[in-house]
Design an enzyme around this catalytic site. Structure first.
Site, PDB file in Angstrom:
ATOM      1  CG  HIS A 203      -4.782  -1.986  12.017  1.00 52.45           C
ATOM      2  ND1 HIS A 203      -5.571  -3.050  11.692  1.00 52.45           N
ATOM      3  CD2 HIS A 203      -5.076  -1.015  11.122  1.00 52.45           C
ATOM      4  CE1 HIS A 203      -6.302  -2.737  10.640  1.00 52.45           C
ATOM      5  NE2 HIS A 203      -6.033  -1.513  10.265  1.00 52.45           N
TER       6      HIS A 203
HETATM    7  C1  UD1 Z   1      -3.250   2.254   7.466  1.00 59.11           C
HETATM    8  C2  UD1 Z   1      -4.577   2.809   6.971  1.00 59.11           C
HETATM    9  C3  UD1 Z   1      -5.696   1.920   7.484  1.00 59.11           C
HETATM   10  C4  UD1 Z   1      -5.477   0.475   7.126  1.00 59.11           C
HETATM   11  C5  UD1 Z   1      -4.099   0.038   7.579  1.00 59.11           C
HETATM   12  C6  UD1 Z   1      -3.799  -1.360   7.095  1.00 59.11           C
HETATM   13  C7  UD1 Z   1      -4.690   5.248   6.761  1.00 59.11           C
HETATM   14  C8  UD1 Z   1      -5.194   6.500   7.357  1.00 59.11           C
HETATM   15  N1  UD1 Z   1      -4.812   4.137   7.514  1.00 59.11           N
HETATM   16  O1  UD1 Z   1      -3.251   2.356   8.862  1.00 59.11           O
HETATM   17  O2  UD1 Z   1      -6.926   2.348   6.907  1.00 59.11           O
HETATM   18  O3  UD1 Z   1      -6.452  -0.297   7.749  1.00 59.11           O
HETATM   19  O4  UD1 Z   1      -3.107   0.922   7.039  1.00 59.11           O
HETATM   20  O5  UD1 Z   1      -2.794  -1.953   7.832  1.00 59.11           O
HETATM   21  O6  UD1 Z   1      -4.199   5.250   5.659  1.00 59.11           O
HETATM   22  N2  UD1 Z   1       4.546   1.503  10.547  1.00 59.11           N
HETATM   23  C9  UD1 Z   1       5.754   0.843  10.545  1.00 59.11           C
HETATM   24  N3  UD1 Z   1       6.093   0.152   9.426  1.00 59.11           N
HETATM   25  C10 UD1 Z   1       5.321   0.107   8.309  1.00 59.11           C
HETATM   26  C11 UD1 Z   1       4.111   0.802   8.330  1.00 59.11           C
HETATM   27  C12 UD1 Z   1       3.725   1.487   9.453  1.00 59.11           C
HETATM   28  O7  UD1 Z   1       6.490   0.851  11.530  1.00 59.11           O
HETATM   29  O8  UD1 Z   1       5.716  -0.552   7.319  1.00 59.11           O
HETATM   30  C13 UD1 Z   1       4.141   2.219  11.792  1.00 59.11           C
HETATM   31  C14 UD1 Z   1       4.618   3.669  11.838  1.00 59.11           C
HETATM   32  O9  UD1 Z   1       4.922   3.969  13.153  1.00 59.11           O
HETATM   33  C15 UD1 Z   1       3.390   4.438  11.405  1.00 59.11           C
HETATM   34  C16 UD1 Z   1       2.264   3.576  11.974  1.00 59.11           C
HETATM   35  O10 UD1 Z   1       2.714   2.240  11.849  1.00 59.11           O
HETATM   36  O11 UD1 Z   1       3.365   5.753  11.895  1.00 59.11           O
HETATM   37  C17 UD1 Z   1       0.942   3.747  11.256  1.00 59.11           C
HETATM   38  O12 UD1 Z   1       1.088   3.490   9.838  1.00 59.11           O
HETATM   39  P1  UD1 Z   1       0.092   4.200   8.797  1.00 59.11           P
HETATM   40  O13 UD1 Z   1       0.341   3.658   7.459  1.00 59.11           O
HETATM   41  O14 UD1 Z   1       0.141   5.669   8.968  1.00 59.11           O
HETATM   42  O15 UD1 Z   1      -1.327   3.782   9.319  1.00 59.11           O
HETATM   43  P2  UD1 Z   1      -1.897   2.339   9.665  1.00 59.11           P
HETATM   44  O16 UD1 Z   1      -2.275   2.347  11.098  1.00 59.11           O
HETATM   45  O17 UD1 Z   1      -0.969   1.299   9.178  1.00 59.11           O
HETATM   46  N1  UDP Z   2      -2.769  -9.669   7.332  1.00 62.44           N
HETATM   47  C1  UDP Z   2      -1.587 -10.374   7.148  1.00 62.44           C
HETATM   48  N2  UDP Z   2      -0.736 -10.496   8.214  1.00 62.44           N
HETATM   49  C2  UDP Z   2      -0.995  -9.988   9.443  1.00 62.44           C
HETATM   50  C3  UDP Z   2      -2.221  -9.288   9.621  1.00 62.44           C
HETATM   51  C4  UDP Z   2      -3.088  -9.129   8.538  1.00 62.44           C
HETATM   52  O1  UDP Z   2      -1.319 -10.875   6.056  1.00 62.44           O
HETATM   53  O2  UDP Z   2      -0.169 -10.133  10.348  1.00 62.44           O
HETATM   54  C5  UDP Z   2      -3.675  -9.506   6.193  1.00 62.44           C
HETATM   55  C6  UDP Z   2      -5.073  -9.999   6.421  1.00 62.44           C
HETATM   56  O3  UDP Z   2      -5.168 -11.380   6.169  1.00 62.44           O
HETATM   57  C7  UDP Z   2      -5.878  -9.164   5.438  1.00 62.44           C
HETATM   58  C8  UDP Z   2      -5.128  -7.860   5.432  1.00 62.44           C
HETATM   59  O4  UDP Z   2      -3.830  -8.122   5.945  1.00 62.44           O
HETATM   60  O5  UDP Z   2      -5.827  -9.732   4.151  1.00 62.44           O
HETATM   61  C9  UDP Z   2      -5.838  -6.874   6.276  1.00 62.44           C
HETATM   62  O6  UDP Z   2      -5.048  -5.771   6.472  1.00 62.44           O
HETATM   63  P1  UDP Z   2      -5.163  -4.840   7.746  1.00 62.44           P
HETATM   64  O7  UDP Z   2      -5.836  -5.561   8.839  1.00 62.44           O
HETATM   65  O8  UDP Z   2      -3.797  -4.318   7.989  1.00 62.44           O
HETATM   66  O9  UDP Z   2      -6.021  -3.607   7.196  1.00 62.44           O
HETATM   67  P2  UDP Z   2      -7.575  -3.369   6.960  1.00 62.44           P
HETATM   68  O10 UDP Z   2      -8.140  -4.520   6.216  1.00 62.44           O
HETATM   69  O11 UDP Z   2      -8.205  -3.143   8.292  1.00 62.44           O
HETATM   70  O12 UDP Z   2      -7.600  -2.094   6.171  1.00 62.44           O
END
Ligand code: UD1
Ligand code: UDP
Length: 362
Positions: A203
């Site tokens: 991601h």
């Molecule tokens: C965010 C965090 C990242 C973390 C990740 C965990 C920042 C800058 N990044 O990244 O550090 O590792 O969360 O998962 O804060 N979206 C949906 N539904 C949701 C959430 C997101 O459709 O419930 C889609 C949207 O298109 C959105 C994109 O995902 O624009 C990115 O979501 P965002 O929260 O901005 O960043 P992450 O890539 O999730």
């Molecule tokens: N996770 C989850 N379901 C998924 C993918 C990840 O429950 O489909 C959990 C994973 O086990 C971990 C956390 O989400 O506990 C990690 O989050 P993510 O990878 O989104 O973010 P990051 O840790 O890189 O910030």
């Protein structure tokens, strides 16, 4: 003490429980969900499974550009902090919710406590690196997952109120492993035999916003010659659609899964490949070989002790390491002993805060 804890993204929900449970014995905790993540499978499922207290506030900011999302959190969170007047604000990790929480609280002279402080990738193209650098400058107390993080903070002149407590993700992992074994049906749902598949998550912006890197990952997964389970983050789903990515039959592309299902997949995978910070650590907790689909990592100890390998996105390297990577038998306890939440609460009981950390002069 009156404490505001701010959460917004998937890993922050998972980390909230061990800390909330410990804090709520002696303190009044107010949980603020920024709404950064909002899909049921990215948010509510974790509250349901982990018994996280319902948020006292949901700021419902949703998705947006970095500036837009952060700005919305700033405006809405400031109102909550002004209304609640907490003694401290707890932030965690490196998301936009973390950054906004740190900015709002410190400008209102409320001490900021940073959990998972001091992590660095030393890559400022990563939005998370910017968020952590600013958060650590503004915080008044630091709880570190690893000794490396403690040293990294010291290199930036941050040595006061820095504590190594281990990883609250490990607390959550240990507490929920038996529940995951009991409650998850994902292996039978997907007809997977234990040890017969690899688990993949992707991601990071660096991988999803760069079509060439994402295309390489898809090609590599198609070539590994083993079943791959790939729960796809919504950001990645969008990027894969744009790319019109075609997966081979061995790749099982599924929706994001809940925490129990994720633990069951991790525990029964033969190998894990990921660009997630949380999943790299969970691979270590679960004693699974981990290939990290990045060029650098914050979790350098896992690489140093031989359980994690940085493979980037080179197709041949991924395909080769998928088959050959084998960690050593030994696994040192680099992430503590699973009592980080308790340690944080105990330390907070004793800390005296001065509201704003003095700037360090060179
Ligand atoms: C965010 C965090 C990242 C973390 C990740 C965990 C920042 C800058 N990044 O990244 O550090 O590792 O969360 O998962 O804060 N979206 C949906 N539904 C949701 C959430 C997101 O459709 O419930 C889609 C949207 O298109 C959105 C994109 O995902 O624009 C990115 O979501 P965002 O929260 O901005 O960043 P992450 O890539 O999730
Ligand atoms: N996770 C989850 N379901 C998924 C993918 C990840 O429950 O489909 C959990 C994973 O086990 C971990 C956390 O989400 O506990 C990690 O989050 P993510 O990878 O989104 O973010 P990051 O840790 O890189 O910030």
């Amino acid at each position: 003490m009156k404490i505001i804890s701010i959460v917004g993204a998937r890993p922050e929900f998972i980390q909230a429980t061990p800390v909330s449970r410990a804090l709520r014995k002696n303190h009044h905790e107010i949980l603020v969900h920024t709404g950064q993540h909002y899909d049921y499978k990215m948010s509510q499922t974790f509250f349901d499974e982990l018994g996280i207290p319902a948020p006292d506030y949901n700021l419902e900011v949703g998705s947006g550009s970095h500036a837009g999302q952060t700005a919305e959190i700033l405006v809405r969170f400031e109102e909550v902090v002004q209304q609640e007047k907490p003694d401290i604000v707890i932030i965690r990790g490196d998301t936009n919710s973390t950054l906004a929480g740190a900015l709002v609280a410190s400008k209102l002279h409320i001490p900021v406590v940073h959990i998972e402080a001091g992590e660095r990738s030393y890559d400022r193209r990563m939005p998370e690196e910017i968020n952590r650098l600013v958060a650590d400058q503004l915080a008044s107390a630091y709880f570190c997952v690893s000794q490396t993080a403690v040293k990294q903070l010291a290199r930036e002149g941050i040595t006061d109120n820095v504590f190594w407590v281990g990883d609250v993700m490990l607390d959550a992992n240990l507490a929920n492993r038996p529940l995951a074994r009991r409650n998850s049906t994902i292996l039978s749902d997907l007809q997977l035999a234990p040890g017969s598949f690899g688990l993949v998550t992707v991601h990071r912006a660096a991988n999803t916003d760069d079509p060439a890197r994402l295309a390489n990952i898809v090609t590599a997964l198609n070539q590994v010659g083993e079943t791959v389970v790939f729960p796809v983050h919504p950001r990645t789903r969008g990027a894969l659609e744009k790319l019109d990515a075609q997966f081979a039959e061995n790749v099982r592309v599924i929706e994001p899964v809940g925490y129990y299902d994720m633990m069951a997949l991790e525990e029964n995978a033969r190998i894990i490949a990921t660009d997630s910070g949380g999943v790299q650590r969970e691979a270590y907790f679960m004693q699974k070989p981990c290939l990290t689909l990045r060029d650098e990592t914050e979790w350098t100890e896992t690489v140093r002790v031989g359980w994690n390998k940085l493979v980037g996105v080179d197709v041949d390297v991924i395909a080769l390491e998928w088959k050959t990577f084998a960690p050593p038998a030994e696994q040192p306890p680099i992430f503590g002993d699973g009592t980080a939440g308790e340690k944080i609460a105990q330390q907070l009981d004793q800390l005296q805060f001065s509201p704003i950390r003095q700037p360090v002069l060179a």
